[in-house]
Design an enzyme around this catalytic site. Sequence first.
Site, short mmCIF file in Angstrom:
data_model
loop_
_atom_site.label_atom_id
_atom_site.label_comp_id
_atom_site.label_asym_id
_atom_site.label_seq_id
_atom_site.Cartn_x
_atom_site.Cartn_y
_atom_site.Cartn_z
N GLU A 297 0.81 -1.23 0.00
CA GLU A 297 0.00 0.00 0.00
C GLU A 297 0.84 1.27 0.00
OE1 GLU A 297 -3.32 -1.99 3.00
OE2 GLU A 297 -1.73 -0.74 3.79
N PRO A 298 1.63 1.50 -1.02
CA PRO A 298 2.42 2.74 -1.03
C PRO A 298 1.52 3.96 -1.29
CG PRO A 298 2.72 1.56 -3.10
CD PRO A 298 1.83 0.70 -2.24
N ARG A 300 2.78 7.76 -0.15
CA ARG A 300 3.80 8.78 -0.34
C ARG A 300 4.76 8.45 -1.49
NH1 ARG A 300 5.75 11.44 4.02
NH2 ARG A 300 4.91 9.70 5.23
N ARG A 341 3.28 19.12 7.95
CA ARG A 341 4.26 18.10 8.35
C ARG A 341 5.47 18.65 9.12
NH1 ARG A 341 6.76 15.25 5.15
NH2 ARG A 341 6.76 13.36 6.41
N CYS A 372 -1.05 32.64 12.33
CA CYS A 372 -0.80 33.28 13.63
C CYS A 372 -0.29 32.26 14.63
CB CYS A 372 -2.07 33.94 14.12
SG CYS A 372 -2.67 35.12 12.93
N GLU A 373 0.90 31.80 14.39
CA GLU A 373 1.46 30.71 15.18
C GLU A 373 2.98 30.76 14.96
OE1 GLU A 373 0.70 27.42 17.51
OE2 GLU A 373 -0.98 28.26 16.38
N TYR A 402 0.40 14.05 1.87
CA TYR A 402 0.08 14.63 3.18
C TYR A 402 0.27 16.14 3.22
CZ TYR A 402 0.45 9.65 3.88
OH TYR A 402 0.29 8.30 3.73
C1 LIG Z 1 -0.62 5.59 5.89
C2 LIG Z 1 -0.82 4.20 5.45
C3 LIG Z 1 -0.30 3.77 4.24
C4 LIG Z 1 0.53 4.63 3.33
O1 LIG Z 1 1.69 5.09 3.93
P1 LIG Z 1 2.78 5.87 3.03
O2 LIG Z 1 3.81 6.27 3.99
O3 LIG Z 1 2.09 7.02 2.40
O4 LIG Z 1 3.26 4.88 2.01
C5 LIG Z 1 -0.57 2.47 3.85
N1 LIG Z 1 -1.30 1.64 4.62
C6 LIG Z 1 -1.82 2.03 5.81
C7 LIG Z 1 -2.61 1.09 6.59
C8 LIG Z 1 -1.60 3.31 6.26
O5 LIG Z 1 -2.10 3.68 7.44
#
Ligand SMILES: *Cc1c(COP(=O)(O)O)cnc(C)c1O
Length: 443
Positions: A297-298, A300, A341, A372-373, A402
């Site tokens: 699940e990439p 980023r 971030r 304002c921080e 993000y």
């Molecule tokens: C956040 C998340 C991702 C993706 O993370 P990246 O750092 O964007 O690759 C994949 N799976 C789950 C369950 C997440 O919480």
Amino acid sequence: MSAFDPSVFSLNSRFEVDHLTIAGVSAAQLAAEFGTPLFVVDEADFKERAGQWKSALETAFGENAGTVYYAAKSFISKEIARWVDGAGIGLDVCTGGELAVAEAINFPAHNIEVHGNNKSEEEIQRAITFGVNTIVIDSFTEIERVSRIAAALGKVQRVFIRVTPGVEAHTHEFISTAHEDVKFGFSLASGAAWDAIAAIRSEPALQLVGLHSHIGSQIFQSEGFAVAAAKLIGLLARYREAYGTQLPELDLGGGYGIAHLTGEVTLNPLQVLTELAAVVKSACAAAEISIPRISIEPGRAIVGPTTTTLYTVGTTKEVELDGGVVRRYIAIDGGMSDNIRPALYGAQYMAILANRLPLGPTANSRIVGKHCESGDIVIREIALSADIAPGDLLAIPATGAYGRSMASNYNHVPRPAVVAVIAGEARVIVRREAIADLLALEI
Ligand SMILES: *Cc1c(COP(=O)(O)O)cnc(C)c1O
């Protein structure tokens, strides 16, 4: 001095003589046409990276390759979802809102996986009705909830369980999720994961098809993934011993690191997945189980490097620090509302002057937002040309993940537009919020 670095900017970004271009469109033209702050996505780069992760998974795991699920939370819009589908990969959603984007473009439901540690009844119902491939079960409460809703809809829902394998990824604490003391998933060490397996097996409306773990984000060392994979494979072996059959799937999550600064690297998909495949194969051989179907699940790693944020400089000032050192504050027209971030995790970025060549010496600079921080700092420390002045454009690369997705309306600032550029053409894919949009919510 901070200079254009092709390894941090998107694939089709160039510094042409005296200005930045992205996919053939100059930063100044983008700013003039669409305003700033502006998220500029290099469309071809996104499609290229999505395809690279898919082919790397297939090359590394062969017939055991499962699905690459793009993590929608990193950044999703209808157009992005179309690119994801076009690349032949799946989508990982965590909320009804993210699911709604998929539904709006008829994203193939069989390629959707649903996450979240507190899915509402309504979210579960919509996901099952839409026909999503897999729901990742995160708690005991949810076993009952998903099972009851699936039964009421007359369906048997495929599910994974989210396991916290007790691996602390070498990354900032707030973005590590797999050590034991976290809100996500079932602990492996405490036996909760094992109990969850038994509980799911007793629900006829749930079909347990595999295990899931996600050990954190912005991870560069592949050992973390390898250790988590080995632990999950241990659990698969225990399952087979106890129940006489094997769970067919394993989802190893995302978290692959990318470069934000000169000298950092963006993990190479084929390299990291080839290493992972070797670990999976040897752990399965040792446990005497067959290799499961592996999904990842990439988020980023696909969208992060494709996007550059353009800002206009509004004010500057010089402050003398102890010891006579001078710090130059450069205030831009965005900040923590479009990139939280740095404030949230201490994340670091680089920036360049995008509309012209720098003249003269550099100054020890700090890039701050307009909120304002005092903590509204985008880049704490950077050497930038001392002649940067109001009206100049700054470009911050690797802001695709993000940034817009975590954007807020703090100080009633409208959220920036997202523009896609490809082959010299730019078009809005998410329009800029207007003050009228904000006021429209109010009674
Ligand atoms: C956040 C998340 C991702 C993706 O993370 P990246 O750092 O964007 O690759 C994949 N799976 C789950 C369950 C997440 O919480």
